[in-house]
Design an enzyme around this catalytic site. Structure first.
Site, PDB file in Angstrom:
ATOM      1  N   TRP A   1     -33.912 -16.131  58.819  1.00 45.94           N
ATOM      2  CA  TRP A   1     -34.977 -16.377  57.839  1.00 45.94           C
ATOM      3  C   TRP A   1     -36.278 -15.738  58.304  1.00 45.94           C
ATOM      4  O   TRP A   1     -37.044 -15.209  57.498  1.00 45.94           O
ATOM      5  CB  TRP A   1     -35.179 -17.877  57.642  1.00 45.94           C
ATOM      6  CG  TRP A   1     -36.328 -18.247  56.744  1.00 45.94           C
ATOM      7  CD1 TRP A   1     -36.291 -18.422  55.387  1.00 45.94           C
ATOM      8  CD2 TRP A   1     -37.688 -18.478  57.124  1.00 45.94           C
ATOM      9  NE1 TRP A   1     -37.533 -18.755  54.903  1.00 45.94           N
ATOM     10  CE2 TRP A   1     -38.407 -18.787  55.943  1.00 45.94           C
ATOM     11  CE3 TRP A   1     -38.372 -18.458  58.340  1.00 45.94           C
ATOM     12  CZ2 TRP A   1     -39.778 -19.077  55.958  1.00 45.94           C
ATOM     13  CZ3 TRP A   1     -39.729 -18.745  58.347  1.00 45.94           C
ATOM     14  CH2 TRP A   1     -40.415 -19.047  57.169  1.00 45.94           C
ATOM     15  N   HIS A   2     -36.511 -15.766  59.604  1.00 45.88           N
ATOM     16  CA  HIS A   2     -37.772 -15.258  60.131  1.00 45.88           C
ATOM     17  C   HIS A   2     -37.894 -13.743  60.055  1.00 45.88           C
ATOM     18  O   HIS A   2     -39.011 -13.216  60.024  1.00 45.88           O
ATOM     19  CB  HIS A   2     -37.960 -15.710  61.583  1.00 45.88           C
ATOM     20  CG  HIS A   2     -38.429 -17.123  61.716  1.00 45.88           C
ATOM     21  ND1 HIS A   2     -37.580 -18.203  61.655  1.00 45.88           N
ATOM     22  CD2 HIS A   2     -39.671 -17.645  61.884  1.00 45.88           C
ATOM     23  CE1 HIS A   2     -38.269 -19.322  61.795  1.00 45.88           C
ATOM     24  NE2 HIS A   2     -39.540 -19.015  61.940  1.00 45.88           N
ATOM     25  N   GLY A   3     -36.790 -13.046  60.041  1.00 45.77           N
ATOM     26  CA  GLY A   3     -36.900 -11.599  59.976  1.00 45.77           C
ATOM     27  C   GLY A   3     -35.558 -10.915  59.937  1.00 45.77           C
ATOM     28  O   GLY A   3     -34.560 -11.434  60.461  1.00 45.77           O
TER      29      GLY A   3
END
Length: 462
Positions: A321-323
């Site tokens: 989700w973060h990257g």
């Protein structure tokens, strides 16, 4: 329009003044228009992308309430696919196609997939998850479908938390747009204090620490092991002050107008275990994954192997989700592994459980948890495996004198600020009321010690 700018200060003052001057029935219109302007200040085209998912989810919510059985599941699927599809195109297309081409070439197939030259809309992951929580809660029967299209749009676009959270639930936020908020001096003071606290964290601590962090991480090949360790510790506090600073400003800005947003951080570096850390760090995201992914997989009400699998799935997805990069996946997986090892040790040796920690043992667990979190942040900060490998190799080099980007006195000031932050967090964790008389002193500190580089908040990229 970043929070640490004069432009935002003027924008916030005008919108807040107009909010209390307008009649209650027009206030949601003002907030929606202000939110549109706020988002368009980054890139006007972003508004069209956001508008697409808003329309889909608005009608999906109405039909979810109207139908049952397979038809209801179909409308939920349409909503989730629309939101995940937007994320997939704008955030993950290059990742998936790039890795597919690498894998195909490895097995001898010359595959070329066209790459898209597109910008990632600011805060896409945040408002997408907020929108998804709405349709899921309507599907579960925990939230009535919102009939007012403008109010629903405002739920997704409410400017204080539009681009970096907190990720709200519809049960907490939508009803507040219908409530009439009157001027409350004490609440306004508390909100302004929290905004000043967030700005202090951002410009006095985070952006100051960024000077050393950027200098060291930007040229790892010439750094000593000591410099790298110092930079890793500084980055832990940089990302905390940067992100929690944004959350404080968002929550404070909303509070001034009478809105209550959920707490997003609760002294995370005082955590005594990795699970405890995630109960304190980015709470709106960790609870989102718990409510909508972890529990959907069965949570801990399954066999031990399945329980461990569920934990790993949640953390790997959280990392992704973060990257759209493998370093984020590794970062998430590391936290999952840390948590599983901690659970296993506590089950095998109950006396060592963090729940029973007191005194010196508690302090040891807090320090050890910080070390593990800081280690994982290295993978979060460095996007390429070559850089990570170089970082590890340079840890054994101690006989070089390389630039830190800071003078000795600036480093000492930074360390002093970090200690002060930990003391403040410890006091805040005791749920003491904020001393609003400190507001003028905090503003003076921001003026004299602030690093006004107008650096965007780190989490804007997610």
């Amino acid at each position: 329009m970043v929070f640490n700018s004069l432009q935002f200060l003027v924008f916030f003052g005008i919108v807040t003044a107009a909010y209390f001057l307008l009649a209650h029935r027009f206030r949601w219109v003002l907030l929606l228009l202000a939110s549109c302007y706020f988002y368009m200040a980054f890139q006007p085209i972003y508004l069209g992308i956001l508008g697409f998912t808003i329309v889909v989810d608005y009608y999906a919510g109405i039909y979810l309430e109207r139908f049952q059985g397979n038809a209801k599941k179909l409308f939920l699927a349409v909503s989730l696919l629309a939101n995940v599809g937007v994320l997939a195109v704008f955030k993950y297309y290059a990742f998936f196609t790039g890795n597919f081409m690498v894998a195909a070439n490895y097995f001898g197939y010359a595959v070329q997939i066209p790459q898209l030259s597109i910008l990632l809309p600011i805060g896409l992951s945040f408002h997408t998850f907020q929108a998804m929580s709405y349709t899921i809660e309507v599907y579960r029967g925990n939230q009535k479908a919102e009939r007012n299209f403008g109010i629903y749009s405002l739920y997704v676009m409410f400017y204080p938390q539009l681009v970096a959270g907190p990720i709200e639930r519809p049960q907490n936020l939508i009803h507040q747009f219908y409530e009439e908020h009157v001027w409350d001096t004490e609440r306004v003071k508390a909100g302004l204090f929290q905004m000043a606290q967030g700005l202090f964290k951002k410009v006095v601590i985070a952006d100051r620490l960024a000077i050393l962090v950027d200098a060291v991480y930007g040229n790892i090949a010439i750094q000593s092991g000591g410099n790298l360790i110092l930079a890793a510790v500084f980055y832990s506090f940089q990302i905390y002050c940067d992100f929690s600073g944004y959350s404080d400003m968002a929550i404070g800005a909303a509070k001034v107008m009478g809105f209550d947003l959920m707490t997003n951080f609760r002294a995370p570096y005082l955590a005594k275990s990795i699970p405890d850390f995630w109960r304190r760090w980015h709470i709106s995201l960790s609870t989102w994954f718990k409510d909508y992914v972890y529990f959907s997989l069965g949570g801990n009400r399954v066999s031990i192997p399945q329980w461990y699998f569920n934990i790993m799935v949640v953390f790997v997805i959280s990392g992704f989700w973060h990257g759209a990069s493998w370093n984020f996946v590794i970062w998430g997986a590391l936290h999952g592994i840390f948590q599983l090892v901690g659970i296993s040790l506590s089950r095998r040796f109950p006396i060592l459980s963090p729940e029973h920690a007191r005194g010196v043992y508690l302090r040891f667990l807090q320090l050890w948890t910080f070390v593990l979190v800081t280690l994982a942040w290295v993978f979060f900060r460095l996007p390429h495996f070559a850089e990570i490998n170089l970082f590890v190799n340079r840890l054994g080099v101690w006989n070089v004198d390389s630039p830190l980007g800071m003078h000795r006195n600036e480093i000492m000031l930074s360390l002093f600020l970090i200690v002060g932050l930990l003391v403040w967090d410890r006091q805040s964790s005791k749920k003491m009321r904020p001393k609003t008389w400190l507001l003028p002193l905090m503003l003076l500190a921001i003026y004299f010690l602030g690093v006004f580089s107008l650096k965007q908040f780190i989490y804007f990229q997610f």
